[in-house]
Design a protein around this motif. Structure first.
Motif, PDB file in Angstrom:
ATOM      1  N   SER A  90      -4.081   8.197 -11.063  1.00 51.46           N
ATOM      2  CA  SER A  90      -3.228   8.514  -9.921  1.00 51.46           C
ATOM      3  C   SER A  90      -3.871   9.611  -9.092  1.00 51.46           C
ATOM      4  O   SER A  90      -4.538  10.513  -9.622  1.00 51.46           O
ATOM      5  CB  SER A  90      -1.839   8.952 -10.389  1.00 51.46           C
ATOM      6  OG  SER A  90      -1.887  10.231 -10.990  1.00 51.46           O
ATOM      7  N   TRP A  92      -3.495  11.041  -4.601  1.00 50.64           N
ATOM      8  CA  TRP A  92      -2.512  11.438  -3.599  1.00 50.64           C
ATOM      9  C   TRP A  92      -2.926  10.910  -2.232  1.00 50.64           C
ATOM     10  O   TRP A  92      -4.081  10.605  -1.972  1.00 50.64           O
ATOM     11  CB  TRP A  92      -2.378  12.965  -3.541  1.00 50.64           C
ATOM     12  CG  TRP A  92      -3.609  13.661  -3.025  1.00 50.64           C
ATOM     13  CD1 TRP A  92      -3.947  13.927  -1.727  1.00 50.64           C
ATOM     14  CD2 TRP A  92      -4.697  14.168  -3.819  1.00 50.64           C
ATOM     15  NE1 TRP A  92      -5.161  14.564  -1.642  1.00 50.64           N
ATOM     16  CE2 TRP A  92      -5.639  14.728  -2.923  1.00 50.64           C
ATOM     17  CE3 TRP A  92      -4.945  14.223  -5.194  1.00 50.64           C
ATOM     18  CZ2 TRP A  92      -6.826  15.322  -3.373  1.00 50.64           C
ATOM     19  CZ3 TRP A  92      -6.130  14.796  -5.615  1.00 50.64           C
ATOM     20  CH2 TRP A  92      -7.048  15.340  -4.731  1.00 50.64           C
ATOM     21  N   TRP A  93      -1.924  10.812  -1.358  1.00 52.55           N
ATOM     22  CA  TRP A  93      -2.165  10.509   0.046  1.00 52.55           C
ATOM     23  C   TRP A  93      -2.260  11.846   0.767  1.00 52.55           C
ATOM     24  O   TRP A  93      -1.326  12.629   0.736  1.00 52.55           O
ATOM     25  CB  TRP A  93      -1.024   9.673   0.608  1.00 52.55           C
ATOM     26  CG  TRP A  93      -1.330   9.071   1.948  1.00 52.55           C
ATOM     27  CD1 TRP A  93      -1.163   9.666   3.158  1.00 52.55           C
ATOM     28  CD2 TRP A  93      -1.851   7.775   2.206  1.00 52.55           C
ATOM     29  NE1 TRP A  93      -1.553   8.822   4.168  1.00 52.55           N
ATOM     30  CE2 TRP A  93      -1.979   7.638   3.603  1.00 52.55           C
ATOM     31  CE3 TRP A  93      -2.213   6.699   1.383  1.00 52.55           C
ATOM     32  CZ2 TRP A  93      -2.464   6.482   4.210  1.00 52.55           C
ATOM     33  CZ3 TRP A  93      -2.700   5.554   1.976  1.00 52.55           C
ATOM     34  CH2 TRP A  93      -2.823   5.448   3.372  1.00 52.55           C
ATOM     35  N   ARG A 102      -9.562   9.031  -0.185  1.00 55.78           N
ATOM     36  CA  ARG A 102      -9.109   7.644  -0.126  1.00 55.78           C
ATOM     37  C   ARG A 102     -10.269   6.644  -0.166  1.00 55.78           C
ATOM     38  O   ARG A 102     -10.128   5.569  -0.758  1.00 55.78           O
ATOM     39  CB  ARG A 102      -8.251   7.411   1.114  1.00 55.78           C
ATOM     40  CG  ARG A 102      -6.823   7.926   0.951  1.00 55.78           C
ATOM     41  CD  ARG A 102      -5.980   7.618   2.168  1.00 55.78           C
ATOM     42  NE  ARG A 102      -6.430   8.376   3.323  1.00 55.78           N
ATOM     43  CZ  ARG A 102      -5.938   8.247   4.546  1.00 55.78           C
ATOM     44  NH1 ARG A 102      -4.999   7.346   4.778  1.00 55.78           N
ATOM     45  NH2 ARG A 102      -6.384   8.990   5.536  1.00 55.78           N
ATOM     46  N   LEU A 117      -0.305   5.958  -6.707  1.00 54.16           N
ATOM     47  CA  LEU A 117       0.127   7.095  -5.902  1.00 54.16           C
ATOM     48  C   LEU A 117       1.492   7.565  -6.406  1.00 54.16           C
ATOM     49  O   LEU A 117       2.306   6.755  -6.863  1.00 54.16           O
ATOM     50  CB  LEU A 117       0.235   6.715  -4.427  1.00 54.16           C
ATOM     51  CG  LEU A 117      -1.062   6.343  -3.707  1.00 54.16           C
ATOM     52  CD1 LEU A 117      -0.768   5.954  -2.268  1.00 54.16           C
ATOM     53  CD2 LEU A 117      -2.067   7.498  -3.759  1.00 54.16           C
ATOM     54  N   TRP A 132      -1.607   1.194  -6.218  1.00 57.47           N
ATOM     55  CA  TRP A 132      -2.063   1.191  -4.820  1.00 57.47           C
ATOM     56  C   TRP A 132      -3.358   0.415  -4.690  1.00 57.47           C
ATOM     57  O   TRP A 132      -4.253   0.531  -5.537  1.00 57.47           O
ATOM     58  CB  TRP A 132      -2.284   2.619  -4.337  1.00 57.47           C
ATOM     59  CG  TRP A 132      -2.886   2.708  -2.949  1.00 57.47           C
ATOM     60  CD1 TRP A 132      -2.214   2.710  -1.770  1.00 57.47           C
ATOM     61  CD2 TRP A 132      -4.275   2.799  -2.615  1.00 57.47           C
ATOM     62  NE1 TRP A 132      -3.091   2.801  -0.713  1.00 57.47           N
ATOM     63  CE2 TRP A 132      -4.373   2.853  -1.212  1.00 57.47           C
ATOM     64  CE3 TRP A 132      -5.448   2.822  -3.377  1.00 57.47           C
ATOM     65  CZ2 TRP A 132      -5.589   2.945  -0.541  1.00 57.47           C
ATOM     66  CZ3 TRP A 132      -6.671   2.913  -2.714  1.00 57.47           C
ATOM     67  CH2 TRP A 132      -6.732   2.976  -1.314  1.00 57.47           C
ATOM     68  N   ILE A 147       3.931   5.700   0.897  1.00 60.54           N
ATOM     69  CA  ILE A 147       3.940   5.310  -0.510  1.00 60.54           C
ATOM     70  C   ILE A 147       3.881   3.794  -0.608  1.00 60.54           C
ATOM     71  O   ILE A 147       4.301   3.086   0.311  1.00 60.54           O
ATOM     72  CB  ILE A 147       5.208   5.817  -1.235  1.00 60.54           C
ATOM     73  CG1 ILE A 147       6.470   5.246  -0.578  1.00 60.54           C
ATOM     74  CG2 ILE A 147       5.242   7.337  -1.252  1.00 60.54           C
ATOM     75  CD1 ILE A 147       7.751   5.548  -1.332  1.00 60.54           C
TER      76      ILE A 147
END
Length: 225
Positions: A90, A92-93, A102, A117, A132, A147
Motif C-alpha cells: 500500500s 498513497w495518492w 505513482r 491505496l 489500485w 480513492i
C-alpha cells in the motif's frame, strides 16, 4: 523531597519552547495531561513549519528526491521479503506536496505486485486498503483525495506512509488524525511499515505518546534508517 515538588519546573511550556524539552526527561509512556497538551501544541506548530518548507521546494527537487528514494525502497523490501513480486503493497495518492511515487506504483503493478491505496470509511476509524491499478475507476474520498471506487479490500504485506516529519527512533509526524497508528494497531498480522519522506524533515524527536507506533524503517533520499 518527594511528591509534586519533584516534578521538573517549566516543562508545561508553550509550543515555541517544547523543542527545548530534554528528550532524556521526556517519558513517552506518560499520560500527564499537561505534557500531552504541550506535545500536541508543539506538533501542530512543527507540522505547519515542515509542510511550509516542503511546499516551498521546487517540484524538480521533490521529483529528484522521489527518484532517489525508489531504489532504497526496493532494496529494503527485497532484503525483508526476498522479492517484490507477489507482495501486496500500500502507498498513497500524493497531496500537499508529498513525494509522488505513482509512476513506480504503475511499474510495480506490471511486475506482479498488488498495489493498494488507503481508504477512510469513517472518521476516527482504522483505514482499509483497496487494490489500485492505473486504469481503475477513482472517486473522491475523504478530504477530496482520490480513492479506488469498486476494487476489493486487501491487507498489505508492506505499507508505505508519507511523513511530514520523522525522528531517529522511527516515529513519524503525520497530519494529526491518528489514522495510520490506529490502522497498524488493528491489523493482524501487522504489515512491514515504512515511513517515506525527505531527509530535511528529520527532527530530534516527535515526543512520542502512548498511541504512537514506530515505523519499521524510515526511507528518505539519503537511504533507509
Amino acid at each position: 523531597m518527594t511528591g509534586k515538588d519533584d516534578l521538573p519546573r517549566g516543562y508545561a511550556s508553550p509550543p515555541c519552547l517544547a523543542h527545548e524539552i530534554d528528550p532524556a526527561y521526556f517519558d513517552p509512556l506518560a499520560v500527564d495531561p499537561i505534557q500531552a497538551r504541550d506535545v500536541a501544541r508543539w506538533r501542530k506548530a512543527e507540522r505547519l513549519r515542515l509542510l511550509a518548507e516542503r511546499a516551498a521546494l521546487p517540484v524538480a527537487v521533490r521529483h529528484e528526491a522521489a527518484e532517489r528514494i525508489i531504489p532504497h525502497l526496493e532494496a529494503l523490501i527485497r532484503a525483508r521479503f526476498g522479492q517484490l513480486e507477489g507482495l501486496t503493497l500500500s502507498a498513497w495518492w500524493p497531496i500537499k506536496a508529498e513525494l509522488n511515487l505513482r509512476h513506480w506504483l504503475t511499474d510495480l503493478v506490471g511486475r506482479g505486485v498488488t498495489v493498494a491505496l488507503p481508504v477512510v470509511l469513517a472518521p476516527a476509524a482504522p483505514l482499509v486498503f483497496r487494490g489500485w491499478t492505473p486504469d481503475c475507476h477513482m472517486v473522491q474520498g475523504f478530504w477530496k483525495i482520490p480513492i479506488p471506487a469498486e476494487t476489493a479490500e486487501v491487507v498489505p504485506d508492506v505499507t508505505l506512509a508519507p511523513v511530514v516529519g520523522w525522528d531517529a527512533a522511527g516515529f513519524r509526524l503525520g497530519y494529526g488524525g491518528g489514522y495510520f497508528d490506529r490502522t497498524l494497531a488493528a491489523l493482524s498480522p501487522r504489515p512491514f511499515a515504512i515511513g517515506v519522506g525527505l531527509q530535511a524533515a528529520q527532527v530530534a524527536t516527535i515526543f512520542p505518546q502512548p498511541h504512537d507506533i514506530a515505523m519499521d524503517a524510515i526511507v528518505t533520499e539519503a537511504g533507509p534508517r
